[in-house]
Scaffold this motif. Structure first.
Motif, PDB file in Angstrom:
ATOM      1  N   ALA A  25      21.425  94.035  59.973  1.00 10.63           N
ATOM      2  CA  ALA A  25      22.437  93.777  60.998  1.00 10.63           C
ATOM      3  C   ALA A  25      22.037  92.666  61.962  1.00 10.63           C
ATOM      4  O   ALA A  25      22.863  92.201  62.749  1.00 10.63           O
ATOM      5  CB  ALA A  25      22.739  95.050  61.783  1.00 10.63           C
ATOM      6  N   GLN A  31      26.164  91.946  59.926  1.00  9.97           N
ATOM      7  CA  GLN A  31      26.596  92.853  60.993  1.00  9.97           C
ATOM      8  C   GLN A  31      28.076  93.205  60.826  1.00  9.97           C
ATOM      9  O   GLN A  31      28.462  94.373  60.917  1.00  9.97           O
ATOM     10  CB  GLN A  31      26.353  92.183  62.341  1.00  9.97           C
ATOM     11  N   LEU A  36      24.138  96.701  66.209  1.00  9.75           N
ATOM     12  CA  LEU A  36      25.546  96.549  65.838  1.00  9.75           C
ATOM     13  C   LEU A  36      26.427  96.387  67.080  1.00  9.75           C
ATOM     14  O   LEU A  36      27.496  95.837  67.013  1.00  9.75           O
ATOM     15  CB  LEU A  36      26.012  97.761  65.033  1.00  9.75           C
TER      16      LEU A  36
END
Length: 216
Positions: free
Chosen positions: A176, A182, A216
């Protein structure tokens, strides 16, 4: 015929890895101010090529136990090369990608055996780790995500096996860090199971999930 085809596939993968390793080692050696360092880099390249050839042969054509051992060895080498320096780390990861290991690892993520899933996720995690001494991307996270790793890793977040959950969380946290990955991870539905892990997971699972959500 099947044996001949398998041998040809292994030979082709080995050749691709050798080209990648030789190119990377040649560039690093050319930049080395000391001839002894030049020779050292070329020796490391030869050793790396031999080990990766054995790993790829096991991944593509070995028994289940041989494939498990090969993935574990791949993860160990990935960590070792990362600790040895940026050039070795990039050389190794480039060879792994070019040699065709990613499809094999993604296939293992979908195994019915949770231990095999965890081994594959851990190997993917080690391949995705960036150089901690710089802000530079290792250039392979996106290739891992585009190889199909995201969906099975997200599915593993809901596994009843804590080791598989933890391995998937670690891999996704690392992947991510790449902006495109991501978006892919969030789009695959990772947020809900990660939130659930922060509430109902083990202590380690909660920490890992919070770390992934942070990225995230």
């Amino acid at each position: 015929a099947a044996a001949a085809l398998a041998a040809a596939e292994t030979s082709e993968a080995s050749a691709r890895m050798q080209v990648e390793i030789d190119a990377a080692a040649g560039s690093a050696a050319a930049a080395a101010p000391d001839p002894r360092l030049n020779e050292h880099m070329m020796g490391l390249a030869a050793e790396m090529s031999d080990q990766l050839t054995d790993i790829m042969a096991s991944l593509q054509h070995g028994s289940d136990s041989a494939r498990d051992a090969a993935v574990a060895r791949l993860g160990q080498l990935s960590i070792a090369t990362a600790e040895a320096g940026r050039e070795q780390a990039r050389m190794f990861r480039s060879a792994v990608v070019v040699g065709g290991a990613l499809p094999e690892l993604v296939s293992m993520l979908g195994s019915e055996q949770t231990r095999r899933q965890a081994l594959a996720a851990e190997a993917i995690h080690t391949l995705a780790i960036d150089d901690p001494t710089s802000d530079a991307d290792n250039f392979h996270s996106l290739e891992i995500c585009q190889s199909g790793a995201v969906a099975p890793l997200v599915a593993m977040l809901s596994s009843t096996d804590e080791a598989a959950q933890a391995a998937a969380t670690g891999a996704l946290s690392c992947l991510a860090e790449n902006p495109v990955c991501q978006q892919m991870i969030a789009g695959a539905g990772a947020l809900a199971p990660l939130m659930k892990l922060t509430q109902y997971g083990s202590d380690m699972g909660k920490l890992s999930a919070m770390g992934a959500l942070d990225v995230l």
